[in-house]
Structure formats: C-alpha cells, structure tokens
Design a protein around this motif. Structure first.
Motif, PDB file in Angstrom:
ATOM      1  N   VAL A  55     106.967  35.866  24.598  1.00  0.00           N
ATOM      2  CA  VAL A  55     105.737  36.521  24.154  1.00  0.00           C
ATOM      3  C   VAL A  55     104.546  35.724  24.667  1.00  0.00           C
ATOM      4  CG1 VAL A  55     106.763  37.586  22.119  1.00  0.00           C
ATOM      5  CG2 VAL A  55     105.844  35.278  21.961  1.00  0.00           C
TER       6      VAL A  55
ATOM      7  N   HIS B 263     101.386  36.439  23.410  1.00  0.00           N
ATOM      8  CA  HIS B 263     100.374  36.388  22.359  1.00  0.00           C
ATOM      9  C   HIS B 263     100.698  35.276  21.364  1.00  0.00           C
ATOM     10  CE1 HIS B 263     103.631  38.918  20.785  1.00  0.00           C
ATOM     11  NE2 HIS B 263     103.256  38.514  19.586  1.00  0.00           N
TER      12      HIS B 263
ATOM     13  N   THR C 187     105.842  42.952  21.438  1.00  0.00           N
ATOM     14  CA  THR C 187     104.919  42.303  20.513  1.00  0.00           C
ATOM     15  C   THR C 187     105.645  42.013  19.208  1.00  0.00           C
ATOM     16  OG1 THR C 187     103.054  43.519  21.463  1.00  0.00           O
ATOM     17  CG2 THR C 187     102.709  42.494  19.312  1.00  0.00           C
TER      18      THR C 187
END
Length: 217
Positions: free
Chosen positions: A127, A129, A208
């Motif tokens: 990921v 983020h 996400t």
C-alpha cells in the motif's frame, strides 16, 4: 428457710460460670473452629496460583513455536483455567501459532496447532497510503479494491472485497530506485476470498486498506 436456700442454690446453678466440661461450650467452640477452617480453606483456594504458558515474544499466525517461544507464569485463573495451556504441556515439533498472541499474554488452548489446520494464510499487500497507528498486528482492516478500466486509463469504482481482515504484520520498505517508502501489510485471508484478492493484486488493481475499529465481524 429451706425453700429460700433451695431457690438460692437454683439461681447459683443457672448463673454458674461454664467450664471446659460444659458440653454447650465445647459445641460452640467446635462450631467456631469449623467456621474458621472453612473460611481459611476458601481463601486459600482463591489465592492458589498455577503455572501456565505465556508468549515469550510476539507469536504470529503460522509461525513455528518451540520451547524458547513460551515461558511459564504463575496465575490464578479459577473457572477460566480450562481455556489456557498449562505449563506442563509439551510443545511438540511442528507446532505453529494458529492465532496471534502478543508477548506476555497467556496462550489460549486454541492458539497452538499444526500448519495443516490453519484456516487463514498471510497475503502480502503493498500500500502506498499511510495507515493509522492503530492498524498494527492483530488489528483489522477492510480491503477495498478498484480494478483498472478496460481502456487502461484510471480505475473502476472501488468495492469492498474483504471486510475486517486481520493484520499479521506491517513492514516498511523502500520503493523501486529509492523513490520513496511503501508499506507491506500481511493480511490473514481464508481460502474463499483468496482467489479474488490474488487476482486483484496480479492485475494492478488499486488496493486500499481502511482500519476497522469494530474488529472481526
């Protein structure tokens, strides 16, 4: 006169100080001793501790567990004793952790088994983020996936692929050519959604992870 003397003798007999030979005194003493002994036995039983196994370090799902990974601690569990692993339990070769146990926690009876009994396997998900500080090992996240559009430009609307997946571990790593730092999260996934998740990861879908404070459904 004789009547008065007789009454005086009767009164003195009623108010005579009891002696050790008085059966009423002996009966009362025995009742007190029995009561004290009963209370002492109850308190002693409540304060009795027994040795159980605790994790000497963090144990992750699928990790091999040996004698060096556990430590004996004395605890008082009473009715909950049957839920945990006693210290005299020998950790057999080939034993793995079937659920995460943090360092210092007692080992539940369901936390040890063999690899073939694992119903979840760790899957690495990269990921880009940031994750909240609460999203660490043992926490749960919802996995949202947005596949690429057929044109190759942009992504489709995101959909919830896997709710409340447990995190096994979180590792930071440098991205290609040192362009930055990314995060690899190992999620524990059952067989049913495994194919969809692997397919999404292999087709460059945008994944996400959303922290789910409610935990497992």
């Amino acid at each position: 006169m004789s009547g008065a003397a007789s009454g005086a003798d009767g009164a003195s007999a009623r108010f005579r100080r009891p002696t050790w030979r008085d059966p009423r005194l002996l009966t009362g003493l025995l009742l007190v001793l029995a009561s004290v002994a009963g209370v002492t036995a109850v308190v002693a039983a409540a304060d009795r501790t027994e040795p159980y196994l605790a994790a000497a370090r963090d144990l992750e799902v699928g990790q091999a567990v040996g004698a060096d990974d556990v430590v004996a601690v004395d605890v008082r569990l009473q009715e909950a004793a049957g839920l945990y692993v006693p210290a005299d339990h020998a950790v057999a070769p080939g034993t793995v952790a079937t659920q995460r146990v943090a360092e210092g926690q007692l080992l539940p009876g369901t936390s040890l088994g063999t690899a073939d009994r694992l119903d979840r396997k760790p899957v690495a998900v990269e990921v880009a983020h940031a994750l909240p500080a609460e999203a660490g090992p043992g926490a749960h996240v919802d996995v949202w996936v947005a596949g690429q559009k057929p044109t190759g430009r942009g992504h489709e609307p995101a959909r919830l692929l896997l709710p409340a997946a447990e995190i096994a571990s979180v590792r930071d790593q440098e991205t290609a050519l040192g362009a930055g730092r990314g995060t690899v999260v190992h999620l524990l996934v059952t067989e049913e959604p495994m194919g969809d998740l692997v397919d999404a990861l292999g087709n460059d879908a945008r994944v996400t992870l959303v922290w789910n404070p409610a935990g497992a459904p």
